[in-house]
Design a protein around this motif. Structure first.
Motif, PDB file in Angstrom:
ATOM      1  N   LEU A   1       0.860  -1.195   0.000  1.00  0.00           N
ATOM      2  CA  LEU A   1       0.000   0.000   0.000  1.00  0.00           C
ATOM      3  C   LEU A   1       0.889   1.235   0.000  1.00  0.00           C
ATOM      4  N   ASP A   2       0.660   2.125  -0.954  1.00  0.00           N
ATOM      5  CA  ASP A   2       1.420   3.378  -1.038  1.00  0.00           C
ATOM      6  C   ASP A   2       0.496   4.534  -0.643  1.00  0.00           C
ATOM      7  N   PRO A   3       0.708   5.136   0.556  1.00  0.00           N
ATOM      8  CA  PRO A   3      -0.204   6.199   1.016  1.00  0.00           C
ATOM      9  C   PRO A   3      -0.108   7.483   0.205  1.00  0.00           C
ATOM     10  N   GLU A   4       1.018   7.682  -0.515  1.00  0.00           N
ATOM     11  CA  GLU A   4       1.180   8.926  -1.284  1.00  0.00           C
ATOM     12  C   GLU A   4       0.383   8.869  -2.591  1.00  0.00           C
ATOM     13  N   THR A   5       0.473   7.720  -3.290  1.00  0.00           N
ATOM     14  CA  THR A   5      -0.213   7.613  -4.587  1.00  0.00           C
ATOM     15  C   THR A   5      -1.583   6.953  -4.454  1.00  0.00           C
ATOM     16  N   HIS A   6      -1.901   6.456  -3.226  1.00  0.00           N
ATOM     17  CA  HIS A   6      -3.170   5.757  -2.975  1.00  0.00           C
ATOM     18  C   HIS A   6      -3.307   4.509  -3.857  1.00  0.00           C
ATOM     19  N   ARG A   7      -2.178   3.831  -4.102  1.00  0.00           N
ATOM     20  CA  ARG A   7      -2.214   2.597  -4.889  1.00  0.00           C
ATOM     21  C   ARG A   7      -2.038   1.401  -3.970  1.00  0.00           C
ATOM     22  N   VAL A   8      -2.802   0.344  -4.244  1.00  0.00           N
ATOM     23  CA  VAL A   8      -2.658  -0.912  -3.510  1.00  0.00           C
ATOM     24  C   VAL A   8      -2.456  -2.018  -4.535  1.00  0.00           C
ATOM     25  N   THR A   9      -1.448  -2.851  -4.319  1.00  0.00           N
ATOM     26  CA  THR A   9      -1.242  -3.995  -5.203  1.00  0.00           C
ATOM     27  C   THR A   9      -1.195  -5.269  -4.368  1.00  0.00           C
ATOM     28  N   ARG A  10      -1.574  -6.380  -5.019  1.00  0.00           N
ATOM     29  CA  ARG A  10      -1.454  -7.685  -4.376  1.00  0.00           C
ATOM     30  C   ARG A  10      -0.815  -8.624  -5.387  1.00  0.00           C
TER      31      ARG A  10
ATOM     32  N   GLY B   1       1.565  -7.947  -7.149  1.00  0.00           N
ATOM     33  CA  GLY B   1       1.887  -7.139  -8.323  1.00  0.00           C
ATOM     34  C   GLY B   1       0.679  -6.608  -9.086  1.00  0.00           C
ATOM     35  N   ALA B   2      -0.507  -7.171  -8.830  1.00  0.00           N
ATOM     36  CA  ALA B   2      -1.712  -6.718  -9.545  1.00  0.00           C
ATOM     37  C   ALA B   2      -2.383  -5.596  -8.756  1.00  0.00           C
ATOM     38  N   GLU B   3      -2.747  -4.520  -9.471  1.00  0.00           N
ATOM     39  CA  GLU B   3      -3.362  -3.372  -8.793  1.00  0.00           C
ATOM     40  C   GLU B   3      -4.794  -3.686  -8.359  1.00  0.00           C
ATOM     41  N   LEU B   4      -5.127  -3.250  -7.131  1.00  0.00           N
ATOM     42  CA  LEU B   4      -6.471  -3.460  -6.589  1.00  0.00           C
ATOM     43  C   LEU B   4      -7.247  -2.153  -6.626  1.00  0.00           C
ATOM     44  N   LYS B   5      -8.532  -2.245  -6.918  1.00  0.00           N
ATOM     45  CA  LYS B   5      -9.383  -1.047  -6.894  1.00  0.00           C
ATOM     46  C   LYS B   5     -10.097  -0.998  -5.548  1.00  0.00           C
ATOM     47  N   LEU B   6      -9.817   0.060  -4.778  1.00  0.00           N
ATOM     48  CA  LEU B   6     -10.412   0.233  -3.455  1.00  0.00           C
ATOM     49  C   LEU B   6     -11.073   1.596  -3.371  1.00  0.00           C
ATOM     50  N   GLY B   7     -12.226   1.660  -2.704  1.00  0.00           N
ATOM     51  CA  GLY B   7     -12.850   2.946  -2.419  1.00  0.00           C
ATOM     52  C   GLY B   7     -12.061   3.656  -1.330  1.00  0.00           C
ATOM     53  N   PRO B   8     -12.274   4.983  -1.129  1.00  0.00           N
ATOM     54  CA  PRO B   8     -11.503   5.741  -0.133  1.00  0.00           C
ATOM     55  C   PRO B   8     -11.648   5.198   1.291  1.00  0.00           C
TER      56      PRO B   8
ATOM     57  N   GLY C   1     -16.689  -5.957   4.571  1.00  0.00           N
ATOM     58  CA  GLY C   1     -17.123  -6.870   3.501  1.00  0.00           C
ATOM     59  C   GLY C   1     -16.612  -6.412   2.141  1.00  0.00           C
ATOM     60  N   ARG C   2     -16.700  -5.103   1.889  1.00  0.00           N
ATOM     61  CA  ARG C   2     -16.210  -4.552   0.608  1.00  0.00           C
ATOM     62  C   ARG C   2     -14.696  -4.692   0.499  1.00  0.00           C
ATOM     63  N   LEU C   3     -14.018  -4.474   1.635  1.00  0.00           N
ATOM     64  CA  LEU C   3     -12.555  -4.583   1.631  1.00  0.00           C
ATOM     65  C   LEU C   3     -12.127  -6.029   1.355  1.00  0.00           C
ATOM     66  N   ARG C   4     -12.802  -6.985   1.983  1.00  0.00           N
ATOM     67  CA  ARG C   4     -12.487  -8.408   1.753  1.00  0.00           C
ATOM     68  C   ARG C   4     -12.610  -8.742   0.261  1.00  0.00           C
ATOM     69  N   LYS C   5     -13.710  -8.249  -0.345  1.00  0.00           N
ATOM     70  CA  LYS C   5     -13.977  -8.507  -1.765  1.00  0.00           C
ATOM     71  C   LYS C   5     -12.877  -7.883  -2.636  1.00  0.00           C
ATOM     72  N   ALA C   6     -12.512  -6.633  -2.291  1.00  0.00           N
ATOM     73  CA  ALA C   6     -11.489  -5.927  -3.066  1.00  0.00           C
ATOM     74  C   ALA C   6     -10.133  -6.629  -2.974  1.00  0.00           C
ATOM     75  N   LEU C   7      -9.794  -7.125  -1.770  1.00  0.00           N
ATOM     76  CA  LEU C   7      -8.492  -7.768  -1.579  1.00  0.00           C
ATOM     77  C   LEU C   7      -8.383  -9.083  -2.346  1.00  0.00           C
ATOM     78  N   SER C   8      -9.529  -9.717  -2.611  1.00  0.00           N
ATOM     79  CA  SER C   8      -9.505 -11.015  -3.296  1.00  0.00           C
ATOM     80  C   SER C   8      -9.957 -10.907  -4.750  1.00  0.00           C
ATOM     81  N   GLN C   9      -9.979  -9.657  -5.305  1.00  0.00           N
ATOM     82  CA  GLN C   9     -10.506  -9.488  -6.668  1.00  0.00           C
ATOM     83  C   GLN C   9      -9.656 -10.189  -7.727  1.00  0.00           C
ATOM     84  N   HIS C  10      -8.361 -10.453  -7.441  1.00  0.00           N
ATOM     85  CA  HIS C  10      -7.513 -11.186  -8.384  1.00  0.00           C
ATOM     86  C   HIS C  10      -7.146 -12.554  -7.809  1.00  0.00           C
ATOM     87  N   GLY C  11      -7.919 -13.022  -6.847  1.00  0.00           N
ATOM     88  CA  GLY C  11      -7.615 -14.301  -6.201  1.00  0.00           C
ATOM     89  C   GLY C  11      -6.836 -14.088  -4.917  1.00  0.00           C
ATOM     90  N   GLY C  12      -6.463 -15.164  -4.282  1.00  0.00           N
ATOM     91  CA  GLY C  12      -5.733 -15.066  -3.008  1.00  0.00           C
ATOM     92  C   GLY C  12      -6.686 -15.190  -1.836  1.00  0.00           C
TER      93      GLY C  12
END
Length: 229
Positions: free
Chosen positions: A142-151, A153-160, A203-214
């Motif tokens: 998680l990069d707090p400056e760019t607001h990017r999260v990857t899992r 290597g794949a980028e995750l889409k998260l709400g604020p 619940g939304r966070l769980r879904k977002a974290l597993s959007q590419h599997g894992g």
């Protein structure tokens, strides 16, 4: 307390010193809660849930040493960094301050610039995202400056809100947060939000974290709250 603006609890009985330090801390981008004695400090500690405490040793009635001892013995504030300010430069006093649990000890008269640097250093350790440091947990970055999260290597889409929740968890992996603590940290104590809202966003966070599997890295602790890992 919001994730964007770290809160400093400043405990200083001298008005002039309190004003100077408040001004400089606010100029550095901190939110400042002010207390002029030990009793008031302990009340604000519970109300404000500060990220760091700047504490004068010589206070009327309840000393800074006693306030520090109470901060470090309470489970909910044990990990809050404390910087002790003191005119006592003797080594025995410095040792006593550190033995009480103070994380740093600054002797008066001190340079305000040096004190600000020490505040930032303690915050970097206690709450790295507040100073822009990337957080990592297993395959999640998680990069707090760019607001990017990857899992992996794949980028995750998260709400604020989900981003702020994940930041809170990644700063303290393994720690169990109650719904009330998450409401305070993620939504802020000035906003009324029903505690069930936390469950919805988890619940939304769980879904977002597993959007590419894992596997789901979040753990529900029955009757207590949630934890990462």
């Amino acid at each position: 307390m919001s994730l964007g603006q770290p809160t400093v609890l400043l405990v200083e009985d001298e008005l002039a010193q309190r004003e100077v330090l408040s001004y400089n801390l606010e100029a550095e981008g901190f939110r400042v809660a002010r207390a002029e004695n030990g009793e008031e400090a302990l009340i604000l500690l519970a109300e404000e849930n500060p990220d760091i405490v700047v504490l004068d040793w010589m206070l009327p009635n309840l000393s800074g040493i006693e306030v520090c001892r109470q901060i470090k013995t309470r489970p909910e504030t044990r990990n809050t960094p404390v910087i002790m300010l003191s005119a006592r430069s003797e080594e025995v006093d410095r040792v006593r301050g550190l033995e009480t649990g103070a994380d740093d000890y600054v002797v008066k008269p001190y340079s305000v610039l040096e004190l600000m640097a020490r505040v930032r250093a303690q915050l970097r350790r206690a709450r790295p995202s507040s100073v822009g440091i990337s957080l990592e947990y297993e395959d999640i970055t998680l990069d707090p400056e760019t607001h990017r999260v990857t899992r992996s290597g794949a980028e995750l889409k998260l709400g604020p809100t989900e981003f702020r929740l994940l930041t809170t968890f990644m700063e303290k992996p393994g720690r169990v947060f109650t719904r009330e603590q998450l409401l305070d940290r993620v939504w802020g104590r000035d906003i009324y939000v029903d505690s069930r809202t936390v469950d919805v966003h988890i619940g939304r966070l769980r879904k977002a974290l597993s959007q590419h599997g894992g596997a789901d890295p979040l753990r529900t602790v029955r009757g207590a709250g949630y934890a990462l890992g």
